[in-house]
Scaffold this motif. Structure first.
Motif, PDB file in Angstrom:
ATOM      1  N   PRO A  39       0.841  -1.200   0.000  1.00 41.71           N
ATOM      2  CA  PRO A  39       0.000   0.000   0.000  1.00 41.71           C
ATOM      3  C   PRO A  39       0.878   1.252   0.000  1.00 41.71           C
ATOM      4  O   PRO A  39       1.772   1.376   0.831  1.00 41.71           O
ATOM      5  CB  PRO A  39      -0.802  -0.115   1.305  1.00 41.71           C
ATOM      6  CG  PRO A  39      -0.057  -1.102   2.160  1.00 41.71           C
ATOM      7  CD  PRO A  39       0.674  -2.016   1.218  1.00 41.71           C
ATOM      8  N   GLY A  40       0.650   2.136  -0.970  1.00 41.50           N
ATOM      9  CA  GLY A  40       1.428   3.377  -1.029  1.00 41.50           C
ATOM     10  C   GLY A  40       2.766   3.241  -1.737  1.00 41.50           C
ATOM     11  O   GLY A  40       3.554   4.181  -1.774  1.00 41.50           O
ATOM     12  N   SER A  41       3.016   2.102  -2.339  1.00 40.19           N
ATOM     13  CA  SER A  41       4.306   1.924  -3.034  1.00 40.19           C
ATOM     14  C   SER A  41       4.348   2.704  -4.345  1.00 40.19           C
ATOM     15  O   SER A  41       5.409   2.795  -4.972  1.00 40.19           O
ATOM     16  CB  SER A  41       4.584   0.434  -3.273  1.00 40.19           C
ATOM     17  OG  SER A  41       3.563  -0.131  -4.069  1.00 40.19           O
ATOM     18  N   GLY A  42       3.218   3.234  -4.768  1.00 35.34           N
ATOM     19  CA  GLY A  42       3.186   4.080  -5.972  1.00 35.34           C
ATOM     20  C   GLY A  42       2.669   3.383  -7.210  1.00 35.34           C
ATOM     21  O   GLY A  42       2.885   3.857  -8.333  1.00 35.34           O
TER      22      GLY A  42
ATOM     23  N   CYS B 151       1.291   3.700 -12.839  1.00 34.99           N
ATOM     24  CA  CYS B 151       0.383   3.206 -13.896  1.00 34.99           C
ATOM     25  C   CYS B 151      -0.094   4.355 -14.777  1.00 34.99           C
ATOM     26  O   CYS B 151      -0.209   4.207 -15.996  1.00 34.99           O
ATOM     27  CB  CYS B 151      -0.820   2.480 -13.284  1.00 34.99           C
ATOM     28  SG  CYS B 151      -0.443   0.793 -12.773  1.00 34.99           S
ATOM     29  N   MET B 152      -0.376   5.506 -14.157  1.00 34.24           N
ATOM     30  CA  MET B 152      -0.857   6.656 -14.953  1.00 34.24           C
ATOM     31  C   MET B 152       0.181   7.043 -15.996  1.00 34.24           C
ATOM     32  O   MET B 152      -0.150   7.394 -17.121  1.00 34.24           O
ATOM     33  CB  MET B 152      -1.149   7.844 -14.032  1.00 34.24           C
ATOM     34  CG  MET B 152      -2.436   7.665 -13.255  1.00 34.24           C
ATOM     35  SD  MET B 152      -3.020   9.202 -12.551  1.00 34.24           S
ATOM     36  CE  MET B 152      -1.860   9.479 -11.252  1.00 34.24           C
TER      37      MET B 152
ATOM     38  N   PHE C 258       6.745  -3.071  -7.281  1.00 37.88           N
ATOM     39  CA  PHE C 258       7.277  -1.841  -6.703  1.00 37.88           C
ATOM     40  C   PHE C 258       7.689  -2.114  -5.255  1.00 37.88           C
ATOM     41  O   PHE C 258       6.836  -2.280  -4.381  1.00 37.88           O
ATOM     42  CB  PHE C 258       6.247  -0.711  -6.789  1.00 37.88           C
ATOM     43  CG  PHE C 258       6.045  -0.254  -8.205  1.00 37.88           C
ATOM     44  CD1 PHE C 258       6.974   0.587  -8.803  1.00 37.88           C
ATOM     45  CD2 PHE C 258       4.982  -0.700  -8.956  1.00 37.88           C
ATOM     46  CE1 PHE C 258       6.829   0.977 -10.129  1.00 37.88           C
ATOM     47  CE2 PHE C 258       4.821  -0.309 -10.279  1.00 37.88           C
ATOM     48  CZ  PHE C 258       5.751   0.532 -10.870  1.00 37.88           C
ATOM     49  N   ASP C 259       8.982  -2.174  -5.071  1.00 36.13           N
ATOM     50  CA  ASP C 259       9.536  -2.534  -3.767  1.00 36.13           C
ATOM     51  C   ASP C 259       9.869  -1.254  -3.000  1.00 36.13           C
ATOM     52  O   ASP C 259      10.733  -0.486  -3.418  1.00 36.13           O
ATOM     53  CB  ASP C 259      10.806  -3.360  -4.011  1.00 36.13           C
ATOM     54  CG  ASP C 259      11.311  -4.000  -2.746  1.00 36.13           C
ATOM     55  OD1 ASP C 259      10.498  -4.177  -1.806  1.00 36.13           O
ATOM     56  OD2 ASP C 259      12.513  -4.315  -2.672  1.00 36.13           O
TER      57      ASP C 259
ATOM     58  N   SER D 126      11.904  10.209  -6.425  1.00 36.76           N
ATOM     59  CA  SER D 126      10.772  10.945  -7.003  1.00 36.76           C
ATOM     60  C   SER D 126      10.014  10.041  -7.985  1.00 36.76           C
ATOM     61  O   SER D 126      10.524   9.004  -8.422  1.00 36.76           O
ATOM     62  CB  SER D 126      11.284  12.187  -7.740  1.00 36.76           C
ATOM     63  OG  SER D 126      11.951  11.773  -8.913  1.00 36.76           O
ATOM     64  N   VAL D 127       8.807  10.465  -8.326  1.00 37.19           N
ATOM     65  CA  VAL D 127       7.977   9.716  -9.279  1.00 37.19           C
ATOM     66  C   VAL D 127       8.742   9.519 -10.589  1.00 37.19           C
ATOM     67  O   VAL D 127       8.770   8.414 -11.154  1.00 37.19           O
ATOM     68  CB  VAL D 127       6.645  10.475  -9.524  1.00 37.19           C
ATOM     69  CG1 VAL D 127       5.863   9.860 -10.673  1.00 37.19           C
ATOM     70  CG2 VAL D 127       5.801  10.500  -8.251  1.00 37.19           C
TER      71      VAL D 127
END
Ligand code: ADP
Ligand code: C5P
Ligand code: MG
Length: 241
Positions: free
Chosen positions: A60-63, A68-69, A160-161, A218-219
């Protein structure tokens, strides 16, 4: 029960036995969804395309949703978040709504068949052939239910680790009004994730399908690891770089 796995270029199909064990190895993907209604009567799924399925795993919250967006934007995937589909069921006052809500509040996993059927419905009615299935499979039971109901396996699995403290921080800052984004439920979700995610990761690692992404920074920094996974596949619908 599985009849055989057929490899088609970089896709692997696992066709299950349906309808009196007759030979189904020549069935195409859309024919494996159901034995009752042919796909052409159900939606606009592109029958001339082999589906390309990506599972997106991570705590949860790993992005997952955020990344995906970006994949959708660059590579024209259809994004199906299992959590969003379940929340939509709650919002639509479906018969399962209360059970789903209580399960989500407890951070537990909704019965796999229900979630797979929601994903199946979206895939069947889509005119795309590239799918990101986000937050799924959460467990071996999820994974097996998908394979059995859909008769296909994913082509790519992203994981996503992310360290727990970073995930907690992000979820507590998400501010989307979710009933499960509070510290009590987050702790339960992290426990469930710890207990059930590893076997799924291991399964796909052994199949050579897993891409582990270090989900810190960062993203855009994280997306730098994600982009090459899809860029190397040369989709003809790649829209923007
Ligand atoms: P998931 O779908 O895995 O639960 P989200 O994509 O919803 O995670 O991200 C959780 C929260 O963290 C969101 O508010 C999102 O904007 C934020 N977020 C996503 N990626 C990052 C990042 N790399 N650094 C900081 N915050 C992030
Ligand atoms: O992925 P997301 O954080 O949106 O999921 C929210 C909740 O939805 C999970 O904590 C779980 O309760 C439920 N869920 C599930 N099975 C899935 C995906 C989500 O039960 N495959
Ligand atoms: Mg999400």
């Amino acid at each position: 029960m599985w009849r055989r796995a057929v490899s088609v270029s970089h896709f692997t199909f696992a066709h299950k036995s349906i309808a009196h064990n007759k030979d189904v190895c020549k069935l195409k993907f859309w024919e494996t969804f159901t034995t009752e209604t042919p796909m052409k009567e159900k939606g606009t799924f592109q029958r001339d395309k082999t589906p390309f399925i990506t599972f997106v795993l991570g705590g949860p919250g790993s992005g997952k949703g955020t990344q995906c967006m970006k994949i959708v934007e660059n590579f024209g995937f259809t994004h199906l978040s299992a959590g969003d589909l379940l929340r939509r069921e709650i919002a639509s006052n479906s018969a399962d709504g209360t059970m789903i809500l209580n399960t989500i509040k407890e951070g537990k996993i909704v019965p796999s068949e229900l979630t797979v059927r929601l994903i199946q419905k979206e895939m069947e009615s889509s005119d795309n052939y590239k799918f990101l299935i986000d937050g799924f499979p959460r467990s071996e039971e999820n994974r097996i239910a998908f394979e059995q109901i859909m008769g296909v396996e994913p082509d790519v699995v992203l994981f996503f680790d992310c360290p727990e403290d970073e995930m907690v921080k992000r979820v507590l800052n998400r501010n989307q009004g979710r009933v499960d984004d509070n510290i009590v439920t987050i702790k339960k979700r992290l426990k469930v994730f710890d207990a059930l995610n590893l076997p799924v990761v291991k399964y796909y690692m052994e199949k050579g399908k897993l891409y582990k992404i270090r989900a810190v920074g960062s993203v855009d920094e994280i997306y730098k690891q994600v982009y090459p996974v899809f860029a190397s596949l040369n989709f003809e619908q790649q829209v923007r770089e």
